[in-house]
Motif scaffolding. Structure first.
Motif, PDB file in Angstrom:
ATOM      1  N   ASP A  45      33.729  12.866  13.637  1.00 12.03           N
ATOM      2  CA  ASP A  45      34.054  14.477  13.602  1.00 12.03           C
ATOM      3  C   ASP A  45      33.187  15.304  13.790  1.00 12.03           C
ATOM      4  OD1 ASP A  45      36.597  13.719  13.028  1.00 12.03           O
ATOM      5  OD2 ASP A  45      36.638  13.805  10.968  1.00 12.03           O
ATOM      6  N   LEU A  46      31.747  14.608  14.084  1.00  9.19           N
ATOM      7  CA  LEU A  46      30.550  15.715  14.232  1.00  9.19           C
ATOM      8  C   LEU A  46      30.321  15.978  15.653  1.00  9.19           C
ATOM      9  CD1 LEU A  46      28.095  14.157  11.619  1.00  9.19           C
ATOM     10  CD2 LEU A  46      29.581  16.142  11.246  1.00  9.19           C
ATOM     11  N   ARG A  47      30.247  17.272  15.986  1.00 12.00           N
ATOM     12  CA  ARG A  47      29.466  17.633  17.215  1.00 12.00           C
ATOM     13  C   ARG A  47      28.007  17.474  17.266  1.00 12.00           C
ATOM     14  NH1 ARG A  47      30.782  23.197  20.669  1.00 12.00           N
ATOM     15  NH2 ARG A  47      29.777  22.262  22.585  1.00 12.00           N
ATOM     16  N   VAL A  48      27.465  16.960  18.195  1.00 11.86           N
ATOM     17  CA  VAL A  48      25.822  16.905  18.215  1.00 11.86           C
ATOM     18  C   VAL A  48      25.565  17.365  19.466  1.00 11.86           C
ATOM     19  CG1 VAL A  48      24.040  15.348  17.980  1.00 11.86           C
ATOM     20  CG2 VAL A  48      25.876  14.896  16.485  1.00 11.86           C
ATOM     21  N   LEU A  49      24.712  18.315  19.606  1.00 15.22           N
ATOM     22  CA  LEU A  49      24.113  18.949  20.760  1.00 15.22           C
ATOM     23  C   LEU A  49      22.375  18.817  20.593  1.00 15.22           C
ATOM     24  CD1 LEU A  49      26.190  21.144  19.804  1.00 15.22           C
ATOM     25  CD2 LEU A  49      26.365  21.818  22.141  1.00 15.22           C
ATOM     26  N   VAL A  50      21.868  18.439  21.924  1.00 17.38           N
ATOM     27  CA  VAL A  50      20.725  18.483  22.082  1.00 17.38           C
ATOM     28  C   VAL A  50      20.199  19.566  23.323  1.00 17.38           C
ATOM     29  CG1 VAL A  50      18.603  16.920  22.680  1.00 17.38           C
ATOM     30  CG2 VAL A  50      20.357  15.917  21.254  1.00 17.38           C
ATOM     31  N   ALA A  51      19.164  20.010  22.998  1.00 21.01           N
ATOM     32  CA  ALA A  51      18.780  21.130  24.053  1.00 21.01           C
ATOM     33  C   ALA A  51      17.301  20.989  23.917  1.00 21.01           C
ATOM     34  CB  ALA A  51      19.271  22.438  23.488  1.00 21.01           C
ATOM     35  N   GLY A  52      16.693  21.085  25.469  1.00 19.28           N
ATOM     36  CA  GLY A  52      15.193  20.981  25.455  1.00 19.28           C
ATOM     37  C   GLY A  52      14.913  21.135  26.927  1.00 19.28           C
ATOM     38  N   THR A  53      13.585  21.044  27.347  1.00 14.18           N
ATOM     39  CA  THR A  53      13.129  21.215  28.631  1.00 14.18           C
ATOM     40  C   THR A  53      12.293  20.226  28.967  1.00 14.18           C
ATOM     41  OG1 THR A  53      11.152  22.657  27.757  1.00 14.18           O
ATOM     42  CG2 THR A  53      13.053  24.055  28.373  1.00 14.18           C
ATOM     43  N   GLU A  54      12.400  20.118  30.248  1.00 13.27           N
ATOM     44  CA  GLU A  54      11.527  18.821  31.138  1.00 13.27           C
ATOM     45  C   GLU A  54       9.941  18.925  30.748  1.00 13.27           C
ATOM     46  OE1 GLU A  54      12.884  18.149  35.019  1.00 13.27           O
ATOM     47  OE2 GLU A  54      14.981  18.218  34.441  1.00 13.27           O
ATOM     48  N   ASP A  55       9.440  20.436  30.361  1.00 13.77           N
ATOM     49  CA  ASP A  55       8.270  20.445  30.486  1.00 13.77           C
ATOM     50  C   ASP A  55       7.548  19.955  29.113  1.00 13.77           C
ATOM     51  OD1 ASP A  55       8.839  22.281  28.354  1.00 13.77           O
ATOM     52  OD2 ASP A  55       7.967  24.036  29.558  1.00 13.77           O
ATOM     53  N   GLY A  56       8.315  19.229  28.295  1.00  4.70           N
ATOM     54  CA  GLY A  56       8.039  18.604  26.985  1.00  4.70           C
ATOM     55  C   GLY A  56       7.475  19.518  25.763  1.00  4.70           C
ATOM     56  N   GLY A  57       8.271  20.830  25.899  1.00  3.73           N
ATOM     57  CA  GLY A  57       8.164  21.770  24.893  1.00  3.73           C
ATOM     58  C   GLY A  57       8.992  21.492  23.758  1.00  3.73           C
ATOM     59  N   GLU A  58       9.512  22.524  23.350  1.00  5.24           N
ATOM     60  CA  GLU A  58      10.560  22.382  22.025  1.00  5.24           C
ATOM     61  C   GLU A  58      11.588  21.754  22.385  1.00  5.24           C
ATOM     62  OE1 GLU A  58      12.773  25.222  19.022  1.00  5.24           O
ATOM     63  OE2 GLU A  58      11.175  26.030  20.048  1.00  5.24           O
ATOM     64  N   ARG A  60      15.631  20.801  20.634  1.00 10.19           N
ATOM     65  CA  ARG A  60      16.643  21.108  19.388  1.00 10.19           C
ATOM     66  C   ARG A  60      17.698  20.415  19.332  1.00 10.19           C
ATOM     67  NH1 ARG A  60      16.884  27.561  19.747  1.00 10.19           N
ATOM     68  NH2 ARG A  60      14.793  28.085  19.769  1.00 10.19           N
ATOM     69  N   MET A  61      18.004  19.775  17.992  1.00  7.73           N
ATOM     70  CA  MET A  61      19.295  19.193  17.999  1.00  7.73           C
ATOM     71  C   MET A  61      20.094  19.735  16.877  1.00  7.73           C
ATOM     72  SD  MET A  61      19.905  15.210  16.640  1.00  7.73           S
ATOM     73  CE  MET A  61      19.599  15.302  15.124  1.00  7.73           C
ATOM     74  N   LEU A  62      21.261  19.997  17.270  1.00  9.21           N
ATOM     75  CA  LEU A  62      22.461  20.696  16.421  1.00  9.21           C
ATOM     76  C   LEU A  62      23.630  19.865  16.044  1.00  9.21           C
ATOM     77  CD1 LEU A  62      23.291  23.493  15.093  1.00  9.21           C
ATOM     78  CD2 LEU A  62      24.345  24.006  17.538  1.00  9.21           C
ATOM     79  N   THR A  63      23.834  19.533  14.877  1.00  6.07           N
ATOM     80  CA  THR A  63      24.951  19.052  14.402  1.00  6.07           C
ATOM     81  C   THR A  63      25.777  20.159  13.613  1.00  6.07           C
ATOM     82  OG1 THR A  63      23.573  16.971  13.965  1.00  6.07           O
ATOM     83  CG2 THR A  63      25.732  17.281  12.849  1.00  6.07           C
ATOM     84  N   ILE A  64      27.172  20.082  14.131  1.00  2.08           N
ATOM     85  CA  ILE A  64      28.467  21.017  13.805  1.00  2.08           C
ATOM     86  C   ILE A  64      29.386  20.049  12.854  1.00  2.08           C
ATOM     87  CG2 ILE A  64      29.788  22.764  13.987  1.00  2.08           C
ATOM     88  CD1 ILE A  64      27.971  23.278  16.476  1.00  2.08           C
ATOM     89  N   ALA A  65      29.612  20.131  11.571  1.00  2.25           N
ATOM     90  CA  ALA A  65      30.661  19.603  10.843  1.00  2.25           C
ATOM     91  C   ALA A  65      32.006  20.334  11.229  1.00  2.25           C
ATOM     92  CB  ALA A  65      30.356  19.608   9.425  1.00  2.25           C
ATOM     93  N   PRO A  66      33.131  19.541  11.090  1.00  4.02           N
ATOM     94  CA  PRO A  66      34.497  19.934  11.137  1.00  4.02           C
ATOM     95  C   PRO A  66      34.691  21.410  10.654  1.00  4.02           C
ATOM     96  CG  PRO A  66      34.799  17.865  10.856  1.00  4.02           C
ATOM     97  CD  PRO A  66      33.226  18.211  10.652  1.00  4.02           C
ATOM     98  N   ASP A  67      34.106  21.603   9.322  1.00  4.64           N
ATOM     99  CA  ASP A  67      34.316  22.943   8.587  1.00  4.64           C
ATOM    100  C   ASP A  67      33.308  24.061   9.245  1.00  4.64           C
ATOM    101  OD1 ASP A  67      31.682  22.141   7.441  1.00  4.64           O
ATOM    102  OD2 ASP A  67      32.415  22.250   5.609  1.00  4.64           O
ATOM    103  N   GLY A  68      32.520  23.761  10.132  1.00  7.67           N
ATOM    104  CA  GLY A  68      31.511  24.677  10.692  1.00  7.67           C
ATOM    105  C   GLY A  68      30.111  24.568  10.033  1.00  7.67           C
ATOM    106  N   GLY A  69      29.733  23.892   9.052  1.00  6.16           N
ATOM    107  CA  GLY A  69      28.404  23.601   8.395  1.00  6.16           C
ATOM    108  C   GLY A  69      27.568  22.988   9.736  1.00  6.16           C
ATOM    109  N   ALA A  70      26.462  23.698   9.644  1.00  2.00           N
ATOM    110  CA  ALA A  70      25.308  23.413  10.702  1.00  2.00           C
ATOM    111  C   ALA A  70      24.095  23.066  10.194  1.00  2.00           C
ATOM    112  CB  ALA A  70      25.579  24.444  11.583  1.00  2.00           C
ATOM    113  N   LEU A  71      23.762  21.901  10.923  1.00  2.71           N
ATOM    114  CA  LEU A  71      21.988  21.664  10.706  1.00  2.71           C
ATOM    115  C   LEU A  71      21.451  21.622  12.091  1.00  2.71           C
ATOM    116  CD1 LEU A  71      19.684  20.711   8.847  1.00  2.71           C
ATOM    117  CD2 LEU A  71      20.508  18.508   9.378  1.00  2.71           C
ATOM    118  N   MET A  72      20.511  22.492  12.316  1.00  2.00           N
ATOM    119  CA  MET A  72      19.649  22.471  13.695  1.00  2.00           C
ATOM    120  C   MET A  72      18.230  22.243  13.302  1.00  2.00           C
ATOM    121  SD  MET A  72      18.855  25.026  16.292  1.00  2.00           S
ATOM    122  CE  MET A  72      17.597  25.873  15.686  1.00  2.00           C
TER     123      MET A  72
END
Length: 93
Positions: A45-58, A60-72
């Motif tokens: 039930d969790l949506r998991v998104l990963v964002a980043g750049t090829e240059d090896g910088g920052e 980010r991983m974002l996890t969103i629960a069905p109720d909208g609760g989020a941890l990044m």
């Protein structure tokens, strides 16, 4: 739109924050700019998104629960640092 109210730096105590992040179809957008999404999957039930750049910088991983609760988590390589944000994501429109 995701709004985060708690920020935790690596091994330090957590503190209140006021940080907003917009998730588009292709990027995470915040005042610092856009970070391209490289993975967007459902794990149960969790949506998991990963964002980043090829240059090896920052990365980010974002996890969103069905109720909208989020941890990044933001992972920075130089110096090694992790920042965690806790909040709520909601659909716009």
């Amino acid at each position: 739109m995701c709004s985060f109210t708690t920020e935790c730096l690596s091994d330090e105590r957590c503190a209140e924050t006021d940080f907003d992040l917009t998730v588009s179809g292709t990027a995470f957008a915040d005042p610092a700019g856009d970070t391209p999404i490289v993975t967007d999957v459902m794990l149960g039930d969790l949506r998991v998104l990963v964002a980043g750049t090829e240059d090896g910088g920052e990365t980010r991983m974002l996890t969103i629960a069905p109720d909208g609760g989020a941890l990044m988590t933001a992972h920075l390589p130089e110096p090694i640092l992790t920042i965690s944000y806790i909040g709520l994501c909601r659909e716009e429109g």
